[in-house]
Write an enzyme that holds these catalytic residues in place. Structure first.
Site, PDB file in Angstrom:
ATOM      1  N   ARG A 281      10.201   2.828  19.727  1.00 27.69           N
ATOM      2  CA  ARG A 281       9.577   2.429  18.468  1.00 27.69           C
ATOM      3  C   ARG A 281       9.232   3.702  17.697  1.00 27.69           C
ATOM      4  O   ARG A 281       8.982   4.761  18.290  1.00 27.69           O
ATOM      5  CB  ARG A 281       8.303   1.626  18.724  1.00 27.69           C
ATOM      6  CG  ARG A 281       8.512   0.331  19.504  1.00 27.69           C
ATOM      7  CD  ARG A 281       7.187  -0.370  19.751  1.00 27.69           C
ATOM      8  NE  ARG A 281       7.338  -1.638  20.454  1.00 27.69           N
ATOM      9  CZ  ARG A 281       7.273  -1.767  21.777  1.00 27.69           C
ATOM     10  NH1 ARG A 281       7.051  -0.706  22.544  1.00 27.69           N
ATOM     11  NH2 ARG A 281       7.418  -2.953  22.344  1.00 27.69           N
TER      12      ARG A 281
ATOM     13  N   LYS B 264       3.165  -0.369  23.232  1.00 26.00           N
ATOM     14  CA  LYS B 264       2.145  -1.308  22.772  1.00 26.00           C
ATOM     15  C   LYS B 264       1.175  -1.634  23.898  1.00 26.00           C
ATOM     16  O   LYS B 264       1.562  -1.724  25.056  1.00 26.00           O
ATOM     17  CB  LYS B 264       2.819  -2.599  22.282  1.00 26.00           C
ATOM     18  CG  LYS B 264       3.556  -2.447  20.958  1.00 26.00           C
ATOM     19  CD  LYS B 264       4.040  -3.801  20.455  1.00 26.00           C
ATOM     20  CE  LYS B 264       4.660  -3.681  19.074  1.00 26.00           C
ATOM     21  NZ  LYS B 264       5.100  -4.992  18.551  1.00 26.00           N
TER      22      LYS B 264
ATOM     23  N   HIS C  80      13.698   1.007  13.176  1.00 27.53           N
ATOM     24  CA  HIS C  80      13.837  -0.245  13.913  1.00 27.53           C
ATOM     25  C   HIS C  80      15.294  -0.705  13.958  1.00 27.53           C
ATOM     26  O   HIS C  80      15.705  -1.371  14.913  1.00 27.53           O
ATOM     27  CB  HIS C  80      12.950  -1.333  13.308  1.00 27.53           C
ATOM     28  CG  HIS C  80      12.241  -2.152  14.344  1.00 27.53           C
ATOM     29  ND1 HIS C  80      11.356  -1.610  15.256  1.00 27.53           N
ATOM     30  CD2 HIS C  80      12.311  -3.467  14.650  1.00 27.53           C
ATOM     31  CE1 HIS C  80      10.901  -2.554  16.057  1.00 27.53           C
ATOM     32  NE2 HIS C  80      11.481  -3.692  15.721  1.00 27.53           N
TER      33      HIS C  80
ATOM     34  N   ARG D   2      16.644   1.027  16.837  1.00 24.58           N
ATOM     35  CA  ARG D   2      16.147   0.378  18.064  1.00 24.58           C
ATOM     36  C   ARG D   2      16.973  -0.876  18.365  1.00 24.58           C
ATOM     37  O   ARG D   2      17.378  -1.099  19.511  1.00 24.58           O
ATOM     38  CB  ARG D   2      14.665   0.024  17.883  1.00 24.58           C
ATOM     39  CG  ARG D   2      14.012  -0.699  19.075  1.00 24.58           C
ATOM     40  CD  ARG D   2      12.508  -0.756  18.833  1.00 24.58           C
ATOM     41  NE  ARG D   2      11.814  -1.739  19.657  1.00 24.58           N
ATOM     42  CZ  ARG D   2      11.372  -1.513  20.886  1.00 24.58           C
ATOM     43  NH1 ARG D   2      11.582  -0.338  21.470  1.00 24.58           N
ATOM     44  NH2 ARG D   2      10.718  -2.450  21.559  1.00 24.58           N
TER      45      ARG D   2
ATOM     46  N   HIS E  65       9.372  -4.500  26.132  1.00 22.57           N
ATOM     47  CA  HIS E  65       8.965  -5.844  25.728  1.00 22.57           C
ATOM     48  C   HIS E  65       8.119  -6.490  26.816  1.00 22.57           C
ATOM     49  O   HIS E  65       8.480  -6.437  27.995  1.00 22.57           O
ATOM     50  CB  HIS E  65      10.194  -6.730  25.493  1.00 22.57           C
ATOM     51  CG  HIS E  65      10.909  -6.431  24.211  1.00 22.57           C
ATOM     52  ND1 HIS E  65      12.212  -6.815  23.971  1.00 22.57           N
ATOM     53  CD2 HIS E  65      10.495  -5.771  23.091  1.00 22.57           C
ATOM     54  CE1 HIS E  65      12.567  -6.420  22.763  1.00 22.57           C
ATOM     55  NE2 HIS E  65      11.556  -5.793  22.209  1.00 22.57           N
TER      56      HIS E  65
ATOM     57  N   TYR F  54      18.714 -10.452  21.212  1.00 22.45           N
ATOM     58  CA  TYR F  54      19.915  -9.616  21.175  1.00 22.45           C
ATOM     59  C   TYR F  54      21.153 -10.345  21.693  1.00 22.45           C
ATOM     60  O   TYR F  54      22.275  -9.952  21.369  1.00 22.45           O
ATOM     61  CB  TYR F  54      19.674  -8.317  21.947  1.00 22.45           C
ATOM     62  CG  TYR F  54      18.594  -7.487  21.302  1.00 22.45           C
ATOM     63  CD1 TYR F  54      18.805  -6.871  20.065  1.00 22.45           C
ATOM     64  CD2 TYR F  54      17.336  -7.359  21.886  1.00 22.45           C
ATOM     65  CE1 TYR F  54      17.808  -6.155  19.440  1.00 22.45           C
ATOM     66  CE2 TYR F  54      16.329  -6.647  21.259  1.00 22.45           C
ATOM     67  CZ  TYR F  54      16.567  -6.053  20.039  1.00 22.45           C
ATOM     68  OH  TYR F  54      15.573  -5.351  19.414  1.00 22.45           O
TER      69      TYR F  54
END
Length: 294
Positions: free
Chosen positions: A148, A172, A240, A243, A266, A275
């Site tokens: 990210r 995150k 992004h 990414r 994730h 994806y």
């Protein structure tokens, strides 16, 4: 229970039980407040009255307002997760979003560059530019790791391990992960680090700005935007997008979803599953382009 009170409890759970990053909490707070406002307009005030029509109305509301692809996905995911919370806490008998799949309701898929476009992006960087080595290192590192933009901006020199060909980043919710790095990206970062030398902040940040602090997300985004324009890439190139490109190219190359989930950081495999739809679309496009009767 009133929807607004249920949202308050859900946000509290995100903060204290799941350790969700502050920026993500704030985004969910805004998204759910908008959803609650839409429900009010529709005359739905209690959680036990929420139904599939409310989920559909939310998607149509976002679409009518021209929400960008990433924004639309995030807002739909926020409501889907809220619906799961309601069932888990006994505030609703059924998940009113269970049927809602990102692909099935016209939510735009992630934008992805082709391998040719990635090469063009790198060639578009001017060797005569004073920031050439930095910008090349940023582009290669983003494409090689799928980090990210906030993770990239926060890297310190010691986070990169050239011998192990890995980079350590803080994702995150303060979750740390270690991601493999391709040799070309390692070499590009090493070249930039030697050039950075004694620049202010070079000992603390892998990519310092002119004042000694880290490059901002906006500055990194502008680097990619300019490079994309020079490369003649029609879509806007952002961190992004690289990414998404990283993940999609891995999947196209045979990597499993669980591996990609770990590399991207994730929390849920459902986030990574988007994806598979991207790759399916790419496969169909290639088929239509190549088959004489497609």
């Amino acid at each position: 229970m009133e929807i607004t009170e249920a949202i308050r409890q859900y946000l509290s759970a995100l903060r204290f039980e799941r350790g969700m990053a502050t920026n993500t909490q704030n985004a969910y707070r805004r998204d759910l407040a908008q959803f609650a406002a839409l429900c009010t307009v529709r005359g739905v005030a209690a959680t036990d009255r929420l139904g599939e029509s409310d989920a559909l109305a939310w998607v149509e509301h976002l679409r009518s307002r021209g929400a960008m692809a990433a924004t639309m996905r995030r807002k739909v995911v926020a409501v889907r997760c809220f619906a799961q919370f309601l069932v888990a806490e006994g505030l609703a008998e059924r998940n009113f979003c269970q049927f809602l799949e990102a692909r099935g309701f016209g939510i735009p898929l992630p934008r992805v560059l082709t391998a040719t476009e990635v090469s063009a992006l790198l060639r578009a960087l001017e060797p005569s530019d004073r920031w050439y080595l930095r910008d090349r290192a940023i582009c290669l590192l983003l494409y090689a790791t799928g980090l990210r933009v906030s993770e990239l901006a926060g890297l310190a020199p010691h986070d990169l391990d050239p011998e192990a060909s890995t980079v350590r980043c803080l994702g995150k919710g303060g979750k740390e992960r270690v991601v493999p790095v391709a040799p070309a990206a390692i070499q590009a970062v090493d070249a930039w680090a030697m050039d950075a030398g004694e620049r202010p902040g070079a000992q603390q940040w892998l990519f310092p700005n002119q004042h000694g602090g880290p490059l901002s997300r906006q500055q990194i985004g502008e680097i990619l935007r300019r490079a994309g324009i020079r490369a003649g890439i029609r879509q806007r190139v952002t961190p992004h997008v690289l990414r998404h490109t990283f993940a999609t190219h891995l999947l196209d190359g045979g990597a499993g979803l669980r591996v990609i989930q770990e590399l991207l950081g994730h929390a849920s495999i459902t986030t990574t599953e988007i994806y598979t739809h991207v790759s399916e679309d790419r496969l169909r496009a290639a088929y239509r382009a190549a088959h004489p009767r497609a």
